[in-house]
Design a protein around this motif. Structure first.
Motif, PDB file in Angstrom:
ATOM      1  N   ILE A   1      -3.049  -6.431  12.868  1.00  9.45           N
ATOM      2  CA  ILE A   1      -4.225  -5.615  12.504  1.00  9.45           C
ATOM      3  C   ILE A   1      -3.720  -4.447  11.657  1.00  9.45           C
ATOM      4  CG2 ILE A   1      -6.228  -4.306  13.310  1.00  9.45           C
ATOM      5  CD1 ILE A   1      -5.858  -5.675  16.071  1.00  9.45           C
ATOM      6  N   SER A   2      -4.149  -4.401  10.401  1.00 11.10           N
ATOM      7  CA  SER A   2      -3.630  -3.377   9.486  1.00 11.10           C
ATOM      8  C   SER A   2      -4.275  -2.017   9.769  1.00 11.10           C
ATOM      9  CB  SER A   2      -3.893  -3.776   8.040  1.00 11.10           C
ATOM     10  OG  SER A   2      -5.197  -3.351   7.651  1.00 11.10           O
ATOM     11  N   PRO A   3      -3.624  -0.943   9.307  1.00 10.99           N
ATOM     12  CA  PRO A   3      -4.214   0.392   9.515  1.00 10.99           C
ATOM     13  C   PRO A   3      -5.553   0.545   8.793  1.00 10.99           C
ATOM     14  CG  PRO A   3      -2.239   0.530   8.126  1.00 10.99           C
ATOM     15  CD  PRO A   3      -2.307  -0.862   8.665  1.00 10.99           C
ATOM     16  N   LEU A   4      -5.771  -0.185   7.704  1.00 11.02           N
ATOM     17  CA  LEU A   4      -7.056  -0.092   7.000  1.00 11.02           C
ATOM     18  C   LEU A   4      -8.149  -0.704   7.861  1.00 11.02           C
ATOM     19  CD1 LEU A   4      -5.972  -1.067   3.351  1.00 11.02           C
ATOM     20  CD2 LEU A   4      -6.157   1.220   4.369  1.00 11.02           C
ATOM     21  N   GLU A   5      -7.846  -1.852   8.448  1.00 14.56           N
ATOM     22  CA  GLU A   5      -8.817  -2.499   9.336  1.00 14.56           C
ATOM     23  C   GLU A   5      -9.110  -1.616  10.548  1.00 14.56           C
ATOM     24  OE1 GLU A   5      -8.035  -7.222   8.822  1.00 14.56           O
ATOM     25  OE2 GLU A   5      -6.432  -6.097   9.809  1.00 14.56           O
ATOM     26  N   ALA A   6      -8.073  -0.901  11.000  1.00 14.32           N
ATOM     27  CA  ALA A   6      -8.232  -0.046  12.179  1.00 14.32           C
ATOM     28  C   ALA A   6      -8.956   1.257  11.866  1.00 14.32           C
ATOM     29  CB  ALA A   6      -6.858   0.252  12.787  1.00 14.32           C
ATOM     30  N   GLY A   7      -9.376   1.420  10.615  1.00 17.77           N
ATOM     31  CA  GLY A   7     -10.098   2.633  10.245  1.00 17.77           C
ATOM     32  C   GLY A   7      -9.184   3.834  10.071  1.00 17.77           C
ATOM     33  N   LEU A   8      -7.906   3.561   9.804  1.00 14.46           N
ATOM     34  CA  LEU A   8      -6.938   4.645   9.658  1.00 14.46           C
ATOM     35  C   LEU A   8      -6.586   4.879   8.186  1.00 14.46           C
ATOM     36  CD1 LEU A   8      -4.638   3.632  12.650  1.00 14.46           C
ATOM     37  CD2 LEU A   8      -6.369   5.434  12.615  1.00 14.46           C
ATOM     38  N   GLY A   9      -7.515   4.526   7.306  1.00 16.84           N
ATOM     39  CA  GLY A   9      -7.273   4.633   5.872  1.00 16.84           C
ATOM     40  C   GLY A   9      -6.847   6.015   5.391  1.00 16.84           C
ATOM     41  N   ILE A  10      -7.342   7.066   6.055  1.00 17.32           N
ATOM     42  CA  ILE A  10      -6.966   8.410   5.587  1.00 17.32           C
ATOM     43  C   ILE A  10      -5.481   8.708   5.853  1.00 17.32           C
ATOM     44  CG2 ILE A  10      -9.263   9.469   5.730  1.00 17.32           C
ATOM     45  CD1 ILE A  10      -8.272  10.817   8.357  1.00 17.32           C
ATOM     46  N   PHE A  11      -4.855   7.879   6.656  1.00 21.16           N
ATOM     47  CA  PHE A  11      -3.418   8.057   6.906  1.00 21.16           C
ATOM     48  C   PHE A  11      -2.575   7.078   6.082  1.00 21.16           C
ATOM     49  CE2 PHE A  11      -5.737   9.066  10.883  1.00 21.16           C
ATOM     50  CZ  PHE A  11      -5.521  10.433  10.892  1.00 21.16           C
ATOM     51  N   VAL A  12      -3.239   6.393   5.149  1.00 31.67           N
ATOM     52  CA  VAL A  12      -2.540   5.442   4.290  1.00 31.67           C
ATOM     53  C   VAL A  12      -2.711   5.926   2.845  1.00 31.67           C
ATOM     54  CG1 VAL A  12      -2.410   3.037   3.533  1.00 31.67           C
ATOM     55  CG2 VAL A  12      -3.063   3.567   5.892  1.00 31.67           C
ATOM     56  N   LYS A  13      -1.611   6.408   2.266  1.00 33.32           N
ATOM     57  CA  LYS A  13      -1.696   6.973   0.915  1.00 33.32           C
ATOM     58  C   LYS A  13      -1.262   5.922  -0.095  1.00 33.32           C
ATOM     59  CE  LYS A  13      -2.697  10.966   2.840  1.00 33.32           C
ATOM     60  NZ  LYS A  13      -4.097  11.239   3.172  1.00 33.32           N
ATOM     61  N   LEU A  14      -2.250   5.158  -0.533  1.00 30.66           N
ATOM     62  CA  LEU A  14      -1.941   4.041  -1.425  1.00 30.66           C
ATOM     63  C   LEU A  14      -1.422   4.505  -2.785  1.00 30.66           C
ATOM     64  CD1 LEU A  14      -4.925   1.675  -0.536  1.00 30.66           C
ATOM     65  CD2 LEU A  14      -2.532   1.436   0.151  1.00 30.66           C
ATOM     66  N   ASN A  15      -1.628   5.790  -3.102  1.00 31.19           N
ATOM     67  CA  ASN A  15      -1.169   6.293  -4.400  1.00 31.19           C
ATOM     68  C   ASN A  15       0.285   6.741  -4.400  1.00 31.19           C
ATOM     69  OD1 ASN A  15      -3.717   5.956  -5.484  1.00 31.19           O
ATOM     70  ND2 ASN A  15      -4.383   7.951  -4.709  1.00 31.19           N
ATOM     71  N   LYS A  16       0.873   6.885  -3.211  1.00 30.87           N
ATOM     72  CA  LYS A  16       2.254   7.369  -3.218  1.00 30.87           C
ATOM     73  C   LYS A  16       3.200   6.249  -3.659  1.00 30.87           C
ATOM     74  CE  LYS A  16       4.014   6.637   1.455  1.00 30.87           C
ATOM     75  NZ  LYS A  16       4.684   7.172   2.628  1.00 30.87           N
ATOM     76  N   GLU A  17       4.424   6.643  -4.036  1.00 26.85           N
ATOM     77  CA  GLU A  17       5.371   5.641  -4.529  1.00 26.85           C
ATOM     78  C   GLU A  17       5.624   4.578  -3.452  1.00 26.85           C
ATOM     79  OE1 GLU A  17       9.526   6.918  -4.773  1.00 26.85           O
ATOM     80  OE2 GLU A  17       8.928   8.788  -3.841  1.00 26.85           O
ATOM     81  N   ASP A  18       6.364   3.598  -3.794  1.00 22.74           N
ATOM     82  CA  ASP A  18       6.526   2.419  -2.949  1.00 22.74           C
ATOM     83  C   ASP A  18       6.813   2.737  -1.479  1.00 22.74           C
ATOM     84  OD1 ASP A  18       6.538  -0.339  -2.625  1.00 22.74           O
ATOM     85  OD2 ASP A  18       8.725  -0.284  -2.467  1.00 22.74           O
ATOM     86  N   PHE A  19       6.146   2.044  -0.607  1.00 23.50           N
ATOM     87  CA  PHE A  19       6.430   2.130   0.826  1.00 23.50           C
ATOM     88  C   PHE A  19       6.179   0.769   1.454  1.00 23.50           C
ATOM     89  CE2 PHE A  19       1.950   3.243   0.286  1.00 23.50           C
ATOM     90  CZ  PHE A  19       1.306   2.559   1.307  1.00 23.50           C
ATOM     91  N   ASN A  20       6.738   0.544   2.622  1.00 24.26           N
ATOM     92  CA  ASN A  20       6.601  -0.758   3.281  1.00 24.26           C
ATOM     93  C   ASN A  20       5.129  -1.102   3.498  1.00 24.26           C
ATOM     94  OD1 ASN A  20       9.374  -1.002   3.444  1.00 24.26           O
ATOM     95  ND2 ASN A  20       9.484  -0.257   5.570  1.00 24.26           N
ATOM     96  N   GLY A  21       4.717  -2.220   2.984  1.00 25.03           N
ATOM     97  CA  GLY A  21       3.346  -2.671   3.192  1.00 25.03           C
ATOM     98  C   GLY A  21       2.400  -2.299   2.069  1.00 25.03           C
ATOM     99  N   LYS A  22       2.884  -1.503   1.112  1.00 27.99           N
ATOM    100  CA  LYS A  22       1.970  -0.998   0.067  1.00 27.99           C
ATOM    101  C   LYS A  22       1.262  -2.133  -0.687  1.00 27.99           C
ATOM    102  CE  LYS A  22       1.585   1.861  -4.045  1.00 27.99           C
ATOM    103  NZ  LYS A  22       2.207   2.826  -4.958  1.00 27.99           N
ATOM    104  N   THR A  23       2.041  -3.115  -1.157  1.00 28.01           N
ATOM    105  CA  THR A  23       1.455  -4.202  -1.947  1.00 28.01           C
ATOM    106  C   THR A  23       0.353  -4.911  -1.163  1.00 28.01           C
ATOM    107  OG1 THR A  23       3.661  -4.472  -2.852  1.00 28.01           O
ATOM    108  CG2 THR A  23       2.064  -6.172  -3.405  1.00 28.01           C
ATOM    109  N   ALA A  24       0.664  -5.230   0.093  1.00 28.09           N
ATOM    110  CA  ALA A  24      -0.308  -5.949   0.926  1.00 28.09           C
ATOM    111  C   ALA A  24      -1.552  -5.109   1.191  1.00 28.09           C
ATOM    112  CB  ALA A  24       0.346  -6.343   2.253  1.00 28.09           C
ATOM    113  N   LEU A  25      -1.352  -3.814   1.434  1.00 27.01           N
ATOM    114  CA  LEU A  25      -2.492  -2.948   1.749  1.00 27.01           C
ATOM    115  C   LEU A  25      -3.362  -2.692   0.519  1.00 27.01           C
ATOM    116  CD1 LEU A  25      -0.679  -0.496   4.198  1.00 27.01           C
ATOM    117  CD2 LEU A  25      -2.385  -2.220   4.814  1.00 27.01           C
ATOM    118  N   VAL A  26      -2.720  -2.536  -0.637  1.00 25.58           N
ATOM    119  CA  VAL A  26      -3.489  -2.359  -1.881  1.00 25.58           C
ATOM    120  C   VAL A  26      -4.352  -3.593  -2.117  1.00 25.58           C
ATOM    121  CG1 VAL A  26      -3.297  -2.254  -4.404  1.00 25.58           C
ATOM    122  CG2 VAL A  26      -1.913  -0.711  -2.984  1.00 25.58           C
ATOM    123  N   LYS A  27      -3.745  -4.747  -1.915  1.00 23.95           N
ATOM    124  CA  LYS A  27      -4.476  -6.006  -2.107  1.00 23.95           C
ATOM    125  C   LYS A  27      -5.649  -6.103  -1.120  1.00 23.95           C
ATOM    126  CE  LYS A  27      -3.517 -10.987  -2.414  1.00 23.95           C
ATOM    127  NZ  LYS A  27      -3.497 -11.690  -1.113  1.00 23.95           N
TER     128      LYS A  27
END
Lengths: 364, 128
Positions: free
Chosen positions: A250-276
């Protein structure tokens, strides 16, 4: 099977009459006098929690910032000294390894607090990711006692036994100070939906500080709180629990934790999958609900709509502060609108519930 | 709290009080203390039939669900509707106002399978 671990406060709990259960490899107090009484006490006065089972991982070195920022989804770069940051930590596929708190001790030093049952897994994950980086990663979990003091009376009680000016510590910041004469880290953080603090000290000083808080706060109604009420408190405040609201599937986006996921920051683990995941639109979302008909939702009960299964309960309970039965559920995104009716499958019967706003409880 | 001498017991911590051809059923004080704060009781339907050992009701505490098994088989005669709004009666008075349901006993020979207060007390000391 490995033997169960005990925190340095174990004897203190037994003496206080706690009921002890196994939790994440630890023998922990689930309750002292009763979950509802403890819950209400924390909301109305103050509660003291032994959270020493939580893990602490220390990260030091020239690459510390780069390293931690690669591990977690929130942005560590923006942190100031003595600031705390909540963040999920993801795998490459966007699943969650754990959720954690980052404390910025220095530009090249971060102190990371992780879930008890995930400590070993997280430490291995840290080590794997540290390859090629100039950082020193240490699991210092057994060198720390963590005590939480939460509730409207928490600050008043703690101020009496510390030289640290607590009024200067803002929400999600920390400072160093003496508590009962012992060097401590004190942060204004917690897992209850109340104001309060988390205190980190060396293990041998844990019982002394615990007893001092109990003694100092007696007239203000401080009582020890077990894991049972910790869970009802955090659920009412819609604070997520690893393995329930988020997990490796269950991803953090699905869990409603999007405000703690900074998709604009430089590469981090899971970024590609979460952006998609974000671009394609979330197929499942976490929603809060309350029961309309009688029944108590529990984790893993199926959620149905018109007889069709649309998800499951991630956490559910009687909510003492609301006198309602509430839960969080991961359901198909098209069903999450507020007010929409769903059914919780309790012992093979569909019991009516409705989606409501969260958090369920907000302090006044 | 002492287990009343005039009751029969099961290893699942239910108590039974026989009144004519009826059995009044509840859970013991030990059971309620193990469960913690009771917040909901799912009562059986009147006239529903259960065999001995079948789950007839569910008690939900804050933390968990516990099944209440019919200690003897029969048809449900009455249910304690007071538990719908005050489930905590089970915590407060497990052997009295916290009774859960009554059954019309279909085979009184089944009563012989129940434990005496001494046998139940021994089970509590020795564990299951």
């Amino acid at each position: 099977m490995t033997s169960l671990k005990r925190t340095p406060l174990y004897e203190t709990h037994v003496k206080a009459g706690a009921k002890i259960v196994e939790f994440g490899g630890w023998e922990m107090p689930i309750q002292y006098t009763g979950i509802i009484e403890e819950h209400n006490n924390c909301r109305n006065y103050a509660g003291i929690f032994d959270v020493s089972h939580m893990g602490e991982i220390d990260v030091k070195g020239p690459d510390a910032l780069k390293f931690v920022n690669k591990l977690v989804t929130n942005d560590v770069e923006k942190m100031a000294l003595k600031q705390c940051l909540y963040s999920p930590m993801c795998y490459e596929d966007g699943g969650v390894v754990d959720d954690l708190l980052v404390y910025k001790m220095a530009d090249d030093h971060y102190y990371i607090v992780v879930n008890a049952s995930n400590t070993d897994k997280d430490y291995d994950w840290f080590l794997q990711n540290a390859k090629g980086m100039d950082v020193k990663v240490d699991n210092i979990s057994d060198q720390v006692v963590q005590i939480a003091l939460q509730g409207p009376k928490a600050e008043g009680i703690l101020q009496k036994i510390t030289d640290c000016d607590l009024s200067k510590i803002k929400y999600y910041w920390f400072d160093y100070g003496k508590v009962n004469g012992i060097e401590s880290i004190i942060s204004r953080t917690g897992y209850t939906g109340e104001d309060g603090f988390e205190i980190y000290v060396k293990p041998e000083f844990g019982p002394g500080i615990w007893d001092k808080i109990m003694e100092t706060g007696k007239d203000e109604g401080v009582t020890p709180i077990g894991l049972g009420a910790r869970d009802t408190l955090r659920l009412e405040a819609r604070l997520p629990l690893y393995g329930h609201e988020m997990s490796d599937s269950i991803s953090p986006l699905e869990a409603g934790l999007g405000i703690f996921v900074k998709l604009n920051k430089e590469d981090f683990n899971g970024k590609t999958a979460l952006v998609k995941q974000k671009e394609e639109g979330l197929k499942r979302k976490l929603a809060g609900f309350e029961m309309v008909e009688r029944g108590i939702p529990r984790a893993e009960y199926p959620i149905t709509k018109d007889g069709k299964e649309i998800g499951w309960v991630t956490s559910g309970s009687f909510a003492p502060s609301l006198n309602k039965n509430i839960g969080l559920a991961l359901i198909k995104a098209e069903y999450v609108s507020i007010g929409s009716e769903i059914e919780v499958n309790i012992r093979n019967k569909g019991i009516k519930a409705k989606i409501v706003e969260t958090p369920f409880y907000k302090r006044g | 709290m002492e287990n009343p001498k005039d009751l029969k017991y099961t290893k699942d911590h239910e108590w039974v009080r026989v009144e004519g051809n009826k059995a009044v059923i509840g859970v013991t004080d030990v059971a309620q203390s193990l469960m913690g704060d009771v917040v909901f009781v799912e009562l059986p339907e009147i006239d529903a039939e259960f065999a001995a050992g079948e789950a007839a009701a569910n008690i939900e505490s804050v933390k968990a669900v516990s099944e209440v098994f019919a200690p003897v088989g029969g048809k449900i005669a009455e249910v304690n509707t007071a538990l719908e709004d005050t489930p905590e009666l089970i915590n407060k008075d497990a052997f009295g106002e916290g009774w859960i349901f009554t059954v019309e006993i279909s085979d009184s020979a089944e009563l012989d399978n129940l434990l005496t207060v001494e046998e139940y007390g021994k089970l509590l000391v020795e564990g299951e």
